[in-house]
Design an enzyme around this catalytic site. Structure first.
Site, short mmCIF file in Angstrom:
data_model
loop_
_atom_site.label_atom_id
_atom_site.label_comp_id
_atom_site.label_asym_id
_atom_site.label_seq_id
_atom_site.Cartn_x
_atom_site.Cartn_y
_atom_site.Cartn_z
N HIS A 48 0.85 -1.19 0.00
CA HIS A 48 0.00 0.00 0.00
C HIS A 48 0.89 1.24 0.00
CE1 HIS A 48 -3.50 2.50 0.57
NE2 HIS A 48 -2.85 3.13 1.54
N GLY A 55 -6.87 3.30 1.75
CA GLY A 55 -7.78 3.46 0.61
C GLY A 55 -7.13 4.09 -0.60
N LEU A 66 -10.11 -3.33 4.64
CA LEU A 66 -9.20 -2.75 3.64
C LEU A 66 -7.98 -2.07 4.29
CD1 LEU A 66 -8.80 -2.13 0.60
CD2 LEU A 66 -9.91 0.07 1.02
N ASP A 67 -6.79 -2.45 3.86
CA ASP A 67 -5.54 -1.84 4.31
C ASP A 67 -5.35 -1.89 5.83
OD1 ASP A 67 -4.87 -1.22 1.68
OD2 ASP A 67 -5.90 0.69 1.75
N ALA A 68 -5.93 -2.89 6.45
CA ALA A 68 -5.86 -2.98 7.91
C ALA A 68 -5.24 -4.29 8.37
CB ALA A 68 -7.25 -2.81 8.50
#
Lengths: 284, 284, 284, 284
Positions: free
Chosen positions: C192, C201, C227-229
């Site tokens: 990311h 995000g 998401l992205d966690a």
């Protein structure tokens, strides 16, 4: 020689650099440093220059008047003019943590930081002995829910009395009121112990630990009404791993906070920070 | 619009910035970037500026002629003038290591690096297949003690044939002859796998391991006759510990070399490096 | 010699290190590496060790059986056992950006990355030529709102067919479905392009620019449903300033993404990452 | 609980980890931390472990005796055993620079650094007032060519009187005599203001400036008879550019020196440094 620092911002326009440098040249000044930046998206022009004049030939007031009556008007310049040798009066607000305080005082003592520190102010009494050790007046202004308004008036009074020009929140841990922020717009410098915008607010090291990040940071910024959301002056980071406990994060963070805050103070004191649109231009 | 890059150095003198910016202004150019530096010790002035002119109104030749007949003479300027859109021809010299080669070719392919690569040259045949993979001509010029002179003549011939303007030694591992250095002064870019001036010469990772350093580095510099002693363009480092073997140093070093060399190439290609007194001024 | 990697986690208990090291010793194995970590808050014990056995004397199956029938049960061990020489099958999912793809392929080609890459899969056709250049099968699986379900089934089919063990999202730009995540828990590695948890995000570089940060980052993590966690494997940062445009952020970010993703892949492939409580233990 | 730190080095041998961990286990100790390292080239084994025993059940003397009469002999162990709560006596040697001194005293004062500082010693009187400010005895021992021998005897006398265990040269600027080095082998910690082995000896910032490096560093190491060539404990760096004067190098260097020296002191005080073959093993 008298050395002045001239910080300018204005709408971007053709020939602006030639205009300003010519102006200095015509007044028999010598430019010893120039840095500029154009924000093309917003069509804004920023410039920082240092220039020398023969001693006594061109006072700061004369310089300012000459600018006002000529190019400042014509080119719509907003500017700040400083005498390079002037030492601004900088107040220190602290709470119970002493690491940033010690760091600033050591740099002050050894002349690394060209300011005057008229006083240290705290809502707690814990660090009074350090102030005493360094022969700096200490004001104890306790803050409770009930006395918040009165305490702030007392703070403003002390600031006014000492003709303070900027305030450092050296881990002060209290929310600053809009009144104080308004009186010192872009002149209150905070150190936040996270890599903003990650982990604003309280206990950022705990949140960073919880999230399992591999890097922690610290951020120095000007205080605005929105918490931890003001213009960022300086950031730095250090690596962490699963081996580090929250206590380790805090210990490593202390070094970060020291370095980041002192760097931001240097930039501010040397007039290298220009604020616009909640962002900073940092001149070299 | 035509955009030119003008790099200047000259003796420091009062009003030089005003003079140059005025010159551009009078020719109806617009300065879109300016950065300058004064070496006070040696009283030298350096400037890099980018300026735009209406298309077709002021060719590079006209610009140059105008400079020569006016301020260049008067102020003793040495200058280089470049068309910003021009892509320099850059030759790649390699040996057996492929990591820097792959990195450059990937950046070239994805247009990160605005150059033309007319050929790859090597004293070994090992990397020919990579050249083929990227559809770039490959010259195999073996070097032995006996044929060194002849090999260098062959290199010069190939360089001339392709009108090469700068050479990258992407881990080439051979000493460059004075003849080649003279023909490409400050135009041969090497990557050395140590934090110079520590560990010049062969096997720097071995020496670093032996010494027990906690940080290793890589250095990109222009090639001069003294080995690994030319003007430094870019350096970077990474942490190591007792846990890392020499093989680990080499592996970590590959990432460093890639990053440092590609950064140096960008600076060179974008005309941001000025060389004097065996040092570099790197414009922002 | 056969070398095995044994990763263990279990409740922390007295004598656990002695127990495990004794077990290896009694089986005539030699421990060549050991690293352990105790999470005191949650009373959990983690260990990674590498041990050698005389060739053919103690197969992976025998090792596993011996563990199961003795200390694994007794001490409630969860463990993973790997043959150190085994090269896992790693699929690459890409979209239109090529920088991470090139970087991985170059490392694969030069044997830096000890994996097999059975195929590259993309929802776009743009990078097919790179796959061809490196002689790797390319699957084009377009994704639209309408065909999402079918496309995922096709992906799973391809993954199964090639016996893929882990998936790299090398700037794949598509949300991964819960079905795929479930089939490859802690085996889908994403890059990311921000310093998580800041800017999750879409368009993180734009957000970072807007906020005026002085440092940008990249984060590699395992993909989870949020998401992205997911658990963070590796992060790195680089400095930016007001001089950098969003395009500059993106260009600098490419280098970060390359470095961070390839580091994460190395850690994963070398079995140095242990996941628990949405965090990672990274062994040295 | 009593917590001990046990640092071991010995020839590498099969089963050594099992042997040591078993020994602790049999004595009813609980290992709370273990880290080990094998130098395969030299076939040496290093281990650091922390273990807890019920209070009063196993004194340091008993521990040591038990080791000596069993595994220490059998496995040829060299070891150091420490009580984790013990605060070593650390003398500070300074000259005229105050930045490292202030930094150490601030960390000492805020309990970051778990040592006792019995005195500050200097060849100059300049920093006496800082010692006074922090209520620490100050010895002024001037050094001239003529009195060097006598001055060193005086230093040794003071060190002995205060039962000093390690010495910090916080920018002490004097060559330490072999006699003193011998009395405090691997117990004198120096901070050198360069990235060793680059720029040993005097005026490293001047040399770095002259060479045009893009990164400067600082190195903390144990003092050995060869100047600036002792085992390196910690290094760190910061970026510089042509914009920085020698004075800027020195100012930036002060921050480096503070950080590097204080990190090295933490490692030393926490018994995390093992020295061999003029290198260090730094445990996590």
């Amino acid at each position: 020689m008298s050395t002045y620092i001239l910080n300018i911002n204005c709408p971007d326009q053709k020939g602006i650099i030639a205009t300003v440098t010519n102006f200095i040249h015509q007044k028999s000044g010598n430019i010893v440093y120039i840095d500029q930046y154009v924000d093309r998206e917003n069509e804004l022009f920023f410039m920082r220059l240092e220039c020398e004049f023969m001693n006594g030939k061109f006072s700061k007031a004369q310089f300012s008047a000459a600018l006002d009556s000529s190019i400042a008007k014509q080119y719509n310049l907003e500017y700040d003019l400083y005498d390079k040798d002037y030492r601004p009066k900088m107040a220190l607000f602290v709470s119970k943590y002493d690491h940033c305080l010690y760091d600033i005082l050591a740099r002050y003592q050894s002349k690394e930081l060209a300011v005057d520190i008229p006083f240290i102010l705290s809502n707690h009494i814990d660090l009074a002995s350090i102030a005493e050790r360094f022969d700096i007046p200490f004001y104890h202004v306790p803050i409770t829910k009930e006395n918040k308004n009165k305490a702030e008036s007392r703070q403003l009074e002390i600031l006014k009395h000492h003709k303070v020009e900027c305030i450092v929140l050296a881990r002060y841990m209290q929310i600053i009121s809009p009144k104080l922020i308004k009186a010192f717009t872009n002149k209150i410098i905070n150190i936040h112990h996270s890599f903003l915008p990650a982990f604003p607010g309280a206990k950022p090291y705990h949140s960073a630990y919880e999230r399992g990040v591999k890097i922690i940071g610290a951020t120095s910024h000007y205080v605005t009404e929105e918490l931890d959301a003001g213009p960022i002056i300086e950031q730095n980071i250090t690596q962490v791993s699963h081996l580090h406990s929250i206590e380790d994060f805090i210990a490593k963070g202390r070094d970060l906070e020291r370095i980041v805050l002192s760097k931001a103070l240097q930039l501010h004191v040397n007039r290298k920070v220009l604020v616009y649109k909640n962002k900073t231009v940092i001149f070299s």
